[in-house]
Design a protein around this motif. Structure first.
Motif, PDB file in Angstrom:
ATOM      1  N   GLN A  23      -1.540   6.813   5.277  1.00 40.11           N
ATOM      2  CA  GLN A  23      -2.181   7.190   4.020  1.00 40.11           C
ATOM      3  C   GLN A  23      -3.416   8.011   4.356  1.00 40.11           C
ATOM      4  O   GLN A  23      -4.529   7.502   4.423  1.00 40.11           O
ATOM      5  CB  GLN A  23      -2.556   5.964   3.181  1.00 40.11           C
ATOM      6  N   ARG A  36       2.443   5.992   2.911  1.00 39.86           N
ATOM      7  CA  ARG A  36       1.930   5.052   1.925  1.00 39.86           C
ATOM      8  C   ARG A  36       1.318   5.808   0.749  1.00 39.86           C
ATOM      9  O   ARG A  36       0.601   6.786   0.913  1.00 39.86           O
ATOM     10  CB  ARG A  36       0.876   4.153   2.570  1.00 39.86           C
ATOM     11  N   GLN A  43      -0.464   5.173  -3.424  1.00 40.46           N
ATOM     12  CA  GLN A  43      -1.359   4.241  -4.099  1.00 40.46           C
ATOM     13  C   GLN A  43      -1.551   4.678  -5.545  1.00 40.46           C
ATOM     14  O   GLN A  43      -1.593   5.864  -5.836  1.00 40.46           O
ATOM     15  CB  GLN A  43      -2.710   4.205  -3.385  1.00 40.46           C
ATOM     16  N   GLU A  55       5.549   2.780  -1.039  1.00 41.88           N
ATOM     17  CA  GLU A  55       5.880   3.494   0.176  1.00 41.88           C
ATOM     18  C   GLU A  55       6.850   4.623  -0.128  1.00 41.88           C
ATOM     19  O   GLU A  55       7.705   4.509  -1.002  1.00 41.88           O
ATOM     20  CB  GLU A  55       6.479   2.551   1.209  1.00 41.88           C
ATOM     21  N   SER A  90       8.043  -3.548   2.549  1.00 41.49           N
ATOM     22  CA  SER A  90       6.929  -4.374   2.089  1.00 41.49           C
ATOM     23  C   SER A  90       7.311  -5.126   0.825  1.00 41.49           C
ATOM     24  O   SER A  90       8.315  -4.845   0.173  1.00 41.49           O
ATOM     25  CB  SER A  90       5.693  -3.509   1.830  1.00 41.49           C
ATOM     26  N   GLY A 127       3.860  -2.790  -1.854  1.00 41.63           N
ATOM     27  CA  GLY A 127       3.175  -2.258  -0.694  1.00 41.63           C
ATOM     28  C   GLY A 127       2.123  -3.145  -0.073  1.00 41.63           C
ATOM     29  O   GLY A 127       1.403  -2.712   0.826  1.00 41.63           O
TER      30      GLY A 127
END
Length: 311
Positions: free
Chosen positions: A13, A176, A178, A193, A260, A264
């Protein structure tokens, strides 16, 4: 179970390692702006030093040149560069594959739609490498924001609206993303992800999304399947071939294959699955799933093993 050693750490990330054309263009623009800003700063400081050394005000043309013309030209150049970059990375492709992503409290519903066939997954977006893909972004409740720094810039997800962006992932790997807009108490725990695969592996992934869940081939897995059905889990979750119709929570047909758990936040393994089922509020506060802490030890282990087997 809720400790930092169990937090998921998969995927990159960062905005400084580009794995997508949009991220590369954004990084290039940022670098150019930073260099230009540094040059302008040095020019202004040099003009100030020169004026102080002469110990007298500069000519009027210095004031116009340094105080009006230079800022206007600099700002015009920055606006033009950012506008062209935004237009280039935001252009949608009419023939690009479509992936619909809907943000919820606090997870991501993902629907791959090749040739009009809706193939559902959750909290993990799979992209073919070196292929334009149109992301159709929605919100199921409040404002969220979709951001994968290594692949593309962020775009808000507004209730009642559909925003689109086209991305091209250029390097296979796991990245990654968010939620980048505060959306509630568990906003920091709303990650996802992006898995970038070569085209042949991506085609195999899509084919796997159409398959029904694997059979429960041991006594423990059969017990776990029965616990899942008995406890009313199909009211919210789908397992293809086992439980259909639930749309409130994530599709669990291949939950065990994800890197995950909890959007995540946690490594996917049997122990974390059991902890999630027994006390989800400890692992993700205000998640909209009840805790099943009334399950006996054998039932809890069985359903955790069953879900981990779904790949």
């Amino acid at each position: 179970m809720n400790n930092t050693s169990t937090l998921a750490d998969y995927g990159s990330q960062t905005s400084f390692s580009s794995a997508g054309s949009g991220a590369a263009a954004t990084l290039g623009l940022t670098t150019a702006m930073s260099v230009a800003g540094g040059v302008l700063f040095l020019l202004v400081m040099g003009a100030v030093w020169l004026a102080r050394r002469r110990n007298r005000p500069g000519h009027v043309w210095w004031i116009w040149a340094g105080g009006v013309v230079l800022p206007v030209l600099a700002l015009a150049a920055l606006v033009a560069a950012s506008t062209f970059t935004l237009a280039a990375i935001g252009r949608t492709g009419d023939t690009a594959p479509v992936i619909e992503v809907t943000g919820h409290h606090y997870w991501w519903d993902v629907v791959h739609d090749p040739q009009g066939r809706a193939l559902r997954d959750a909290n993990e977006i799979v992209l073919p490498a070196d292929t334009k893909v149109t992301l159709r972004l929605r919100s199921g409740d409040v404002i969220h924001s979709f951001w994968v720094p290594s692949i593309a810039g962020k775009l808000d997800m507004i209730p009642g609206r559909v925003n689109e962006m086209t991305v091209t992932a250029t390097r296979p790997g796991r990245y990654r993303g968010q939620c980048a807009e505060f959306c509630g108490l568990s906003h920091p725990l709303m990650a996802f992800e992006v898995l970038v695969l070569p085209p042949a592996e991506y085609a195999a992934y899509l084919a796997g999304l159409q398959d029904e869940a694997r059979d429960a081939d041991t006594a423990q897995l059969e017990q776990g399947r029965e616990v899942f059905l008995r406890e009313g889990c199909p009211a919210c979750h789908v397992i293809r071939g086992i439980a259909e119709g639930g749309r409130i929570g994530p599709d669990l047909s291949r939950v065990g294959a994800r890197g995950s758990l909890g959007a995540g936040m946690w490594r996917m393994n049997v122990g974390n699955l059991a902890g999630w089922i027994a006390d989800v509020q400890d692992m993700k506060p205000v998640a909209e799933m009840p805790s099943f802490n009334h399950l006996s030890g054998p039932d809890l282990r069985a359903v955790a093993h069953y879900l981990a087997s779904l790949k």
